[in-house]
Design a protein around this motif. Structure first.
Motif, PDB file in Angstrom:
ATOM      1  N   UNK A   6       5.078  13.619  13.877  1.00 18.92           N
ATOM      2  CA  UNK A   6       3.699  13.928  13.487  1.00 18.92           C
ATOM      3  C   UNK A   6       3.071  12.778  12.703  1.00 18.92           C
ATOM      4  N   UNK A   7       1.773  12.609  12.918  1.00 18.38           N
ATOM      5  CA  UNK A   7       1.035  11.537  12.254  1.00 18.38           C
ATOM      6  C   UNK A   7      -0.320  12.037  11.770  1.00 18.38           C
ATOM      7  N   UNK A   8      -0.909  11.310  10.819  1.00 21.47           N
ATOM      8  CA  UNK A   8      -2.317  11.542  10.477  1.00 21.47           C
ATOM      9  C   UNK A   8      -2.876  10.244   9.920  1.00 21.47           C
ATOM     10  N   UNK A   9      -4.187  10.186   9.854  1.00 19.85           N
ATOM     11  CA  UNK A   9      -4.863   9.006   9.319  1.00 19.85           C
ATOM     12  C   UNK A   9      -5.430   9.370   7.956  1.00 19.85           C
ATOM     13  N   UNK A  10      -4.812   8.823   6.914  1.00 17.05           N
ATOM     14  CA  UNK A  10      -5.251   9.169   5.559  1.00 17.05           C
ATOM     15  C   UNK A  10      -6.671   8.656   5.292  1.00 17.05           C
ATOM     16  N   UNK A  11      -7.503   9.508   4.707  1.00 23.23           N
ATOM     17  CA  UNK A  11      -8.851   9.101   4.316  1.00 23.23           C
ATOM     18  C   UNK A  11      -9.715   8.675   5.488  1.00 23.23           C
ATOM     19  N   UNK A  12      -9.604   9.361   6.594  1.00 27.39           N
ATOM     20  CA  UNK A  12     -10.353   8.980   7.807  1.00 27.39           C
ATOM     21  C   UNK A  12     -11.855   8.883   7.528  1.00 27.39           C
ATOM     22  N   UNK A  13     -12.421   7.760   7.930  1.00 25.74           N
ATOM     23  CA  UNK A  13     -13.843   7.500   7.695  1.00 25.74           C
ATOM     24  C   UNK A  13     -14.700   7.884   8.894  1.00 25.74           C
ATOM     25  N   UNK A  15      -1.664   0.751  10.629  1.00 28.74           N
ATOM     26  CA  UNK A  15      -1.051   0.472  11.940  1.00 28.74           C
ATOM     27  C   UNK A  15      -1.649   1.391  13.014  1.00 28.74           C
ATOM     28  N   UNK A  16      -2.914   1.763  12.774  1.00 30.70           N
ATOM     29  CA  UNK A  16      -3.598   2.662  13.713  1.00 30.70           C
ATOM     30  C   UNK A  16      -3.564   2.147  15.138  1.00 30.70           C
ATOM     31  N   UNK A  17      -3.734   0.810  15.253  1.00 24.32           N
ATOM     32  CA  UNK A  17      -3.936   0.262  16.596  1.00 24.32           C
ATOM     33  C   UNK A  17      -2.649   0.253  17.421  1.00 24.32           C
ATOM     34  N   UNK A  18      -1.527   0.634  16.817  1.00 20.94           N
ATOM     35  CA  UNK A  18      -0.288   0.641  17.611  1.00 20.94           C
ATOM     36  C   UNK A  18      -0.114   1.961  18.369  1.00 20.94           C
ATOM     37  N   UNK A  19      -1.019   2.923  18.147  1.00 23.66           N
ATOM     38  CA  UNK A  19      -0.898   4.212  18.830  1.00 23.66           C
ATOM     39  C   UNK A  19      -1.904   4.269  19.977  1.00 23.66           C
ATOM     40  N   UNK A  20      -1.414   4.629  21.152  1.00 19.25           N
ATOM     41  CA  UNK A  20      -2.316   4.633  22.315  1.00 19.25           C
ATOM     42  C   UNK A  20      -2.238   5.963  23.064  1.00 19.25           C
ATOM     43  N   UNK A  43       0.841  -1.210   0.000  1.00 17.81           N
ATOM     44  CA  UNK A  43       0.000   0.000   0.000  1.00 17.81           C
ATOM     45  C   UNK A  43       0.872   1.254   0.000  1.00 17.81           C
ATOM     46  N   UNK A  44       0.443   2.175  -0.760  1.00 16.09           N
ATOM     47  CA  UNK A  44       1.171   3.454  -0.816  1.00 16.09           C
ATOM     48  C   UNK A  44       1.140   4.140   0.557  1.00 16.09           C
ATOM     49  N   UNK A  45       2.294   4.547   1.057  1.00 20.21           N
ATOM     50  CA  UNK A  45       2.274   5.088   2.435  1.00 20.21           C
ATOM     51  C   UNK A  45       1.536   6.426   2.591  1.00 20.21           C
ATOM     52  N   UNK A  46       1.502   7.247   1.528  1.00 20.28           N
ATOM     53  CA  UNK A  46       0.823   8.553   1.616  1.00 20.28           C
ATOM     54  C   UNK A  46       1.314   9.409   2.784  1.00 20.28           C
ATOM     55  N   UNK A  47       2.602   9.333   3.072  1.00 22.37           N
ATOM     56  CA  UNK A  47       3.140  10.279   4.034  1.00 22.37           C
ATOM     57  C   UNK A  47       3.119  11.667   3.397  1.00 22.37           C
ATOM     58  N   UNK A  48       3.127  12.685   4.228  1.00 20.32           N
ATOM     59  CA  UNK A  48       3.096  14.062   3.721  1.00 20.32           C
ATOM     60  C   UNK A  48       4.269  14.840   4.284  1.00 20.32           C
ATOM     61  N   UNK A  49       4.624  15.902   3.597  1.00 24.95           N
ATOM     62  CA  UNK A  49       5.591  16.846   4.159  1.00 24.95           C
ATOM     63  C   UNK A  49       4.951  18.219   4.104  1.00 24.95           C
ATOM     64  N   UNK A  50       4.740  18.809   5.258  1.00 26.65           N
ATOM     65  CA  UNK A  50       4.093  20.127   5.291  1.00 26.65           C
ATOM     66  C   UNK A  50       4.790  21.021   6.296  1.00 26.65           C
ATOM     67  N   UNK A  51       4.491  22.299   6.148  1.00 21.91           N
ATOM     68  CA  UNK A  51       4.948  23.271   7.151  1.00 21.91           C
ATOM     69  C   UNK A  51       3.754  23.659   8.009  1.00 21.91           C
ATOM     70  N   UNK A  72       9.670  22.447   6.970  1.00 15.60           N
ATOM     71  CA  UNK A  72       8.890  21.314   6.496  1.00 15.60           C
ATOM     72  C   UNK A  72       9.069  20.115   7.439  1.00 15.60           C
ATOM     73  N   UNK A  73       7.964  19.455   7.737  1.00 14.19           N
ATOM     74  CA  UNK A  73       8.021  18.297   8.637  1.00 14.19           C
ATOM     75  C   UNK A  73       7.323  17.108   7.993  1.00 14.19           C
ATOM     76  N   UNK A  74       7.780  15.937   8.370  1.00 12.61           N
ATOM     77  CA  UNK A  74       7.157  14.705   7.888  1.00 12.61           C
ATOM     78  C   UNK A  74       5.905  14.406   8.715  1.00 12.61           C
ATOM     79  N   UNK A  75       4.819  14.087   8.027  1.00 11.00           N
ATOM     80  CA  UNK A  75       3.590  13.650   8.710  1.00 11.00           C
ATOM     81  C   UNK A  75       3.321  12.236   8.222  1.00 11.00           C
ATOM     82  N   UNK A  76       3.549  11.284   9.086  1.00 12.19           N
ATOM     83  CA  UNK A  76       3.400   9.891   8.657  1.00 12.19           C
ATOM     84  C   UNK A  76       1.942   9.465   8.666  1.00 12.19           C
ATOM     85  N   UNK A  77       1.562   8.807   7.601  1.00 12.72           N
ATOM     86  CA  UNK A  77       0.222   8.211   7.529  1.00 12.72           C
ATOM     87  C   UNK A  77       0.207   6.934   8.373  1.00 12.72           C
TER      88      UNK A  77
END
Ligand code: OGA
Ligand code: FE
Length: 286
Positions: free
Chosen positions: A227-234, A59-64, A1-9, A50-55
């Motif tokens: 930094x993290x985000x959930x791509x395409x959050x439902x 692996x959502x369930x590994x974050x608590x 799967x494409x990771x879809x990480x982002x780099x933003x300021x 610019x910072x990396x925002x990992x999608x």
């Protein structure tokens, strides 16, 4: 799967030496006669590097909440009219309360203290902070909604005579955030891993509303933060953001956050619509 990480300021508080003498403040309501003539704020926001925002999809369930300051829960909500204050109060909030009690450890009591809708469209007037049905636009500054002092202030305000008892146990503030109309393409929420921030980078800022004087925390840029985000959050993916935790022993005591724009989104995606509900979370003292 494409990771879809982002780099933003991201937009951060710009540190100024005057803050050693003068407390940062923001006036966020219109028409406060006592403050006529005062500048709306004494702070400036500045774009960080610019910072990396990992999608985190996959692996959502590994974050608590304890380790990272946020957690993604899955839950199918019944149909709810989010434009109706009654339905949010009587259907949505009880559903959230049940979900938190089932899925998160130590949730003995949930006391909601505010909620909002957000809609990513241009607005020419400031939203009415006292009316949750008037949507806010996404927030593009890195922030934490309540300082520890404001968290305690809410405990006294909401719990009255029981406040002292509850303050002897663990007190947390959660913000329960999710899209409600369609999944998020436009303007997702970036979440800072709370275990990667330093307390000394969190600057206390007065947040002046018509009906409340509170404080927010504005983090300074620090290259060590992740930094993290959930791509395409439902709609059935619920982000629980920890704003405050009285337990000093956990790896992450909070989760600064900000909205950001994707680099490439198709031109016709619908604007993000989300709901956020904030609650005091009490754990009974041992
Ligand atoms: C929040 C928040 C920003 C956004 O829910 O506390 O800052 O754009 N949201 O939804
Ligand atoms: Fe926020």
């Amino acid at each position: 799967m494409e990771p879809k990480h982002e780099r933003r300021q991201f937009m951060y508080l710009q540190w100024e030496d005057k803050f050693r003498r003068e407390k940062p403040y923001q006036i966020v309501s219109e028409n406060i006669p006592e403050l006529d003539g005062l500048a709306r704020s004494n702070i400036n926001m500045i774009e960080g590097p610019e910072e990396l925002i990992e999608n985190i999809r996959g692996r959502e369930s590994t974050f608590t909440l304890d380790q990272n300051g946020f957690q993604i829960l899955r839950h199918q909500f019944p149909p709810i009219n989010y434009q109706s204050n009654d339905e949010v109060e009587n259907v949505y909030k009880p559903e959230i309360e049940r979900l938190l009690k089932e899925e998160v450890e130590g949730v003995d009591r949930v006391v909601f203290f505010n909620w909002r809708l957000r809609l990513n469209v241009a607005r020419d007037s400031l939203a009415n902070l006292n009316d949750p049905l008037v949507p806010l636009v996404p927030a593009h500054n890195v922030h934490l909604d309540q300082s520890p002092a404001t968290a305690v202030q809410y405990v006294y305000e909401k719990m009255g005579e029981e406040a002292e008892t509850y303050l002897q146990g663990r007190v947390r503030i959660f913000n329960i955030w999710r899209p409600y109309a369609h999944h998020v393409e436009d303007c997702p929420l970036a979440l800072c891993d709370g275990s990667t921030i330093r307390g000394s980078d969190l600057v206390i800022c007065d947040n002046i509303q018509k009906t409340r004087l509170g404080e927010t925390l504005l983090p300074l840029y620090n290259p060590d933060t992740k930094w993290y985000y959930l791509n395409g959050q439902h709609n059935d993916e619920v982000t629980v953001i920890k704003i405050f935790d009285s337990d000093a022993d956990v790896a992450a005591s909070c989760c600064p956050h900000t909205a950001f724009y994707h680099r490439n989104i198709p031109p016709d995606v619908p604007p993000r619509q989300s709901i956020e509900v904030r609650a005091l979370i009490f754990t009974k003292p041992d």
